[in-house]
Design an enzyme around this catalytic site. Structure first.
Site, PDB file in Angstrom:
ATOM      1  CB  SER A 146      34.109  -4.429  39.641  1.00  0.00           C
ATOM      2  OG  SER A 146      33.820  -3.603  38.530  1.00  0.00           O
ATOM      3  CG  ASN A 248      48.793  -7.215  36.627  1.00  0.00           C
ATOM      4  OD1 ASN A 248      48.041  -6.243  36.605  1.00  0.00           O
ATOM      5  ND2 ASN A 248      49.847  -7.287  37.395  1.00  0.00           N
ATOM      6  NE  ARG A 251      43.578  -5.347  34.873  1.00  0.00           N
ATOM      7  CZ  ARG A 251      43.347  -5.911  36.050  1.00  0.00           C
ATOM      8  NH1 ARG A 251      44.349  -6.142  36.894  1.00  0.00           N
ATOM      9  NH2 ARG A 251      42.125  -6.263  36.384  1.00  0.00           N
ATOM     10  CD  GLU A 372      41.828  -7.408  30.124  1.00  0.00           C
ATOM     11  OE1 GLU A 372      42.382  -7.777  31.180  1.00  0.00           O
ATOM     12  OE2 GLU A 372      41.618  -8.157  29.163  1.00  0.00           O
ATOM     13  CB  THR A 374      35.856  -0.083  35.755  1.00  0.00           C
ATOM     14  OG1 THR A 374      36.024  -0.033  37.179  1.00  0.00           O
ATOM     15  CG2 THR A 374      34.856  -1.177  35.400  1.00  0.00           C
TER      16      THR A 374
HETATM   17  P1  FAD Z   1      30.279  -3.588  37.443  1.00  0.00           P
HETATM   18  O1  FAD Z   1      31.311  -4.373  38.132  1.00  0.00           O
HETATM   19  O2  FAD Z   1      28.839  -3.973  37.616  1.00  0.00           O
HETATM   20  O3  FAD Z   1      30.481  -2.068  37.636  1.00  0.00           O
HETATM   21  C1  FAD Z   1      29.503  -1.065  37.317  1.00  0.00           C
HETATM   22  C2  FAD Z   1      30.092   0.289  37.719  1.00  0.00           C
HETATM   23  O4  FAD Z   1      30.287   0.323  39.133  1.00  0.00           O
HETATM   24  C3  FAD Z   1      31.473   0.558  37.114  1.00  0.00           C
HETATM   25  O5  FAD Z   1      31.609   1.922  36.838  1.00  0.00           O
HETATM   26  C4  FAD Z   1      32.431   0.172  38.226  1.00  0.00           C
HETATM   27  O6  FAD Z   1      33.703   0.806  38.141  1.00  0.00           O
HETATM   28  C5  FAD Z   1      31.632   0.646  39.430  1.00  0.00           C
HETATM   29  N1  FAD Z   1      32.049  -0.022  40.677  1.00  0.00           N
HETATM   30  C6  FAD Z   1      31.977  -1.341  40.975  1.00  0.00           C
HETATM   31  N2  FAD Z   1      32.478  -1.568  42.198  1.00  0.00           N
HETATM   32  C7  FAD Z   1      32.888  -0.369  42.674  1.00  0.00           C
HETATM   33  C8  FAD Z   1      33.520   0.058  43.887  1.00  0.00           C
HETATM   34  N3  FAD Z   1      33.864  -0.802  44.851  1.00  0.00           N
HETATM   35  N4  FAD Z   1      33.805   1.377  44.015  1.00  0.00           N
HETATM   36  C9  FAD Z   1      33.510   2.260  43.028  1.00  0.00           C
HETATM   37  N5  FAD Z   1      32.929   1.923  41.879  1.00  0.00           N
HETATM   38  C10 FAD Z   1      32.610   0.617  41.705  1.00  0.00           C
HETATM   39  N6  FAD Z   1      35.353 -10.331  30.833  1.00  0.00           N
HETATM   40  C11 FAD Z   1      35.970 -11.542  30.786  1.00  0.00           C
HETATM   41  O7  FAD Z   1      36.017 -12.272  31.763  1.00  0.00           O
HETATM   42  N7  FAD Z   1      36.541 -11.978  29.603  1.00  0.00           N
HETATM   43  C12 FAD Z   1      36.516 -11.244  28.466  1.00  0.00           C
HETATM   44  O8  FAD Z   1      37.051 -11.682  27.432  1.00  0.00           O
HETATM   45  C13 FAD Z   1      35.862  -9.963  28.480  1.00  0.00           C
HETATM   46  N8  FAD Z   1      35.751  -9.224  27.342  1.00  0.00           N
HETATM   47  C14 FAD Z   1      34.993  -8.069  27.347  1.00  0.00           C
HETATM   48  C15 FAD Z   1      34.738  -7.398  26.149  1.00  0.00           C
HETATM   49  C16 FAD Z   1      33.931  -6.256  26.148  1.00  0.00           C
HETATM   50  C17 FAD Z   1      33.632  -5.567  24.867  1.00  0.00           C
HETATM   51  C18 FAD Z   1      33.429  -5.737  27.370  1.00  0.00           C
HETATM   52  C19 FAD Z   1      32.599  -4.491  27.394  1.00  0.00           C
HETATM   53  C20 FAD Z   1      33.670  -6.399  28.557  1.00  0.00           C
HETATM   54  C21 FAD Z   1      34.445  -7.583  28.569  1.00  0.00           C
HETATM   55  N9  FAD Z   1      34.637  -8.313  29.754  1.00  0.00           N
HETATM   56  C22 FAD Z   1      35.274  -9.540  29.712  1.00  0.00           C
HETATM   57  C23 FAD Z   1      33.970  -7.897  30.994  1.00  0.00           C
HETATM   58  C24 FAD Z   1      34.664  -6.765  31.734  1.00  0.00           C
HETATM   59  O9  FAD Z   1      35.885  -7.177  32.271  1.00  0.00           O
HETATM   60  C25 FAD Z   1      33.684  -6.236  32.789  1.00  0.00           C
HETATM   61  O10 FAD Z   1      32.667  -5.546  32.095  1.00  0.00           O
HETATM   62  C26 FAD Z   1      34.329  -5.328  33.815  1.00  0.00           C
HETATM   63  O11 FAD Z   1      35.143  -6.060  34.693  1.00  0.00           O
HETATM   64  C27 FAD Z   1      33.296  -4.550  34.643  1.00  0.00           C
HETATM   65  O12 FAD Z   1      32.323  -5.389  35.141  1.00  0.00           O
HETATM   66  P2  FAD Z   1      30.765  -5.029  34.964  1.00  0.00           P
HETATM   67  O13 FAD Z   1      30.544  -4.657  33.538  1.00  0.00           O
HETATM   68  O14 FAD Z   1      29.991  -6.145  35.530  1.00  0.00           O
HETATM   69  O15 FAD Z   1      30.573  -3.706  35.807  1.00  0.00           O
END
Ligand code: FAD
Length: 393
Positions: A146, A248, A251, A372, A374
């Site tokens: 994130s 963006n 999304r 894209e 959460t």
């Molecule tokens: P984290 O950032 O570790 O978050 C964990 C939880 O904490 C979430 O609920 C989040 O909302 C919450 N959280 C984090 N910070 C805060 C805050 N400040 N306040 C409140 N809550 C918070 N990425 C790419 O770059 N390219 C791709 O092509 C791509 N494809 C994907 C395909 C799939 C099937 C999936 C599952 C993911 C893909 N992603 C890709 C990654 C995706 O964009 C990330 O999983 C997403 O940005 C969330 O990051 P994270 O999983 O590390 O969760």
């Protein structure tokens, strides 16, 4: 005067708002998917693969879906509305398919189109528009999701070259890509690089054991001393705002796409409830089922109205504000997921079977809720836009 007609599948008559050329796009995409993908998609999902990917990519290119809202370089140059409607049809079949098209067109191609040199555009965009070259977009890392501004992947100068080291995680299309747009930290800030995936030091092991988006390739990207000429750097990308601009774009496609998954779930539930009899009558005749079908329909068509409004804004000279995209992504994914969950209950035990598309859409949307940005990130983005107070830290 007779009452105007009412289509249960489109009770507000929103399809009549689409111009002929947009309906033609909708119908072309639907026909292709009905003929070539729908008969196989549940099996592909179950097997966890997209076995026809190289040919499928070329077919999607042939019908103009790859980078379809971009101009020149072999792209179709269609409106945001037409692109959105195409995303809706793709995701009505499977979110994995829409993800493929989103990553190709709105992330990898858009990054090169918007931030690339003329040479990079000439080299990659026509092949990508034709589906001859598949692209991926590497932003997320194992320890930075994130908050991509905190990324650990580094690019350092060595003479006139750049050397990239780091890892990207959860990258759609990674192991089938010919080209990866990779974001890395340099001494001057975050920069983007166009990395041919055959470059020594680059590898993309596939991520297995997913229970969502199974008909989509997801990979890790490993960058181990990947040496690139300066001509591989996206010259107009300056800072972490550049990849966020690309997100963006993607999304926006999600705002539309998820209405397709929800539409498929609603139609399946409505059709099933009309046929399935318990206590001597169709379950659609029970008030509790009608409440579900009505609530699902309200949210589905409200979501479509949101998508239509964002399309208008995106096609207008002023454009669309990122917080407006957050509005659409947050609302439409959340409601589409709820629609799928409710539809699943209408199908009873059949709701958990891949014989019907509902649970497949439901588990796919769990990924769409997270990628894209959460739902929490979009809540905070909208919260900041509405209050003026950032609450991210
Ligand atoms: P984290 O950032 O570790 O978050 C964990 C939880 O904490 C979430 O609920 C989040 O909302 C919450 N959280 C984090 N910070 C805060 C805050 N400040 N306040 C409140 N809550 C918070 N990425 C790419 O770059 N390219 C791709 O092509 C791509 N494809 C994907 C395909 C799939 C099937 C999936 C599952 C993911 C893909 N992603 C890709 C990654 C995706 O964009 C990330 O999983 C997403 O940005 C969330 O990051 P994270 O999983 O590390 O969760």
């Amino acid at each position: 005067m007779p009452l105007p007609t009412l289509d249960p599948a489109d009770p507000l008559g929103l399809e009549s708002l689409l111009a002929d050329e947009v309906r033609a796009v909708r119908d072309t995409v639907r026909r292709y998917l009905d003929d070539h993908v729908e008969p196989h998609i549940a099996d592909w999902f179950e097997a966890g693969e997209l076995p026809t990917l190289p040919e499928l990519a070329r077919e999607l290119g042939r019908i103009g879906l790859l980078g379809m809202h971009l101009d020149g370089y072999g792209c179709a140059g269609m409106s945001a509305l037409a692109y959105g409607v195409a995303c809706r049809e793709l995701e009505a079949t499977d979110s994995g398919l829409r993800s493929f098209v989103s990553v190709q067109g709105s992330l990898a191609m858009y990054a090169i189109h918007r931030f690339g040199s003329e040479e990079q555009k000439q080299q990659w965009l026509p092949a990508m528009a034709a589906g001859e070259a598949i692209g991926c977009f590497g932003l997320t890392e194992p320890d930075h999701g994130s908050d991509p501004a905190a990324m650990a992947t580094r690019a350092r100068r060595e003479g006139s070259d750049w050397v990239l080291d780091g890892r990207k995680m959860w990258i759609t299309n990674g192991s089938v890509a010919a080209v990866a747009v990779v974001w890395a930290r340099t001494e001057e800030g975050v920069r983007g690089f166009v990395v041919p995936t055959g470059t020594p030091g680059f590898s993309a092991p596939e991520i297995r054991h997913k229970l969502s988006l199974r008909a989509s390739v997801t990979s890790e990207l490993v960058l181990d001393g990947v040496r690139l000429p300066d001509s591989a750097r996206l010259p107009h990308a300056d800072g972490v705002g550049a990849p966020l601009t690309c997100l963006n774009e993607a999304r926006y496609g999600i705002v539309w796409g998820v209405t397709g998954a929800a539409r498929s779930a609603w139609r399946t539930a409505a059709g099933y409830a009309a046929q399935r009899e318990q206590f001597g009558r169709p379950v659609a005749g029970f008030q509790l089922t009608q409440q579900k079908l009505v609530d699902m329909a309200l949210e589905l068509h409200k979501a479509t109205m949101t998508a239509l409004r964002l399309a208008d804004l995106k096609d207008s000279p002023e454009g669309v504000h990122p917080a407006q995209i957050s509005f659409g992504k947050l609302n439409n994914v959340r409601e589409a997921l709820e629609i799928c969950r409710t539809a699943r209950t209408v199908l009873g035990a059949n709701g958990i079977s891949l014989e019907y598309p509902v649970i497949r859409h439901m588990v796919n949307l769990e990924s769409v809720l997270t990628y894209e940005g959460t739902s929490e990130m979009h809540t905070l983005a909208l919260g900041q836009a509405l209050t003026g107070l950032p609450a991210f830290r």
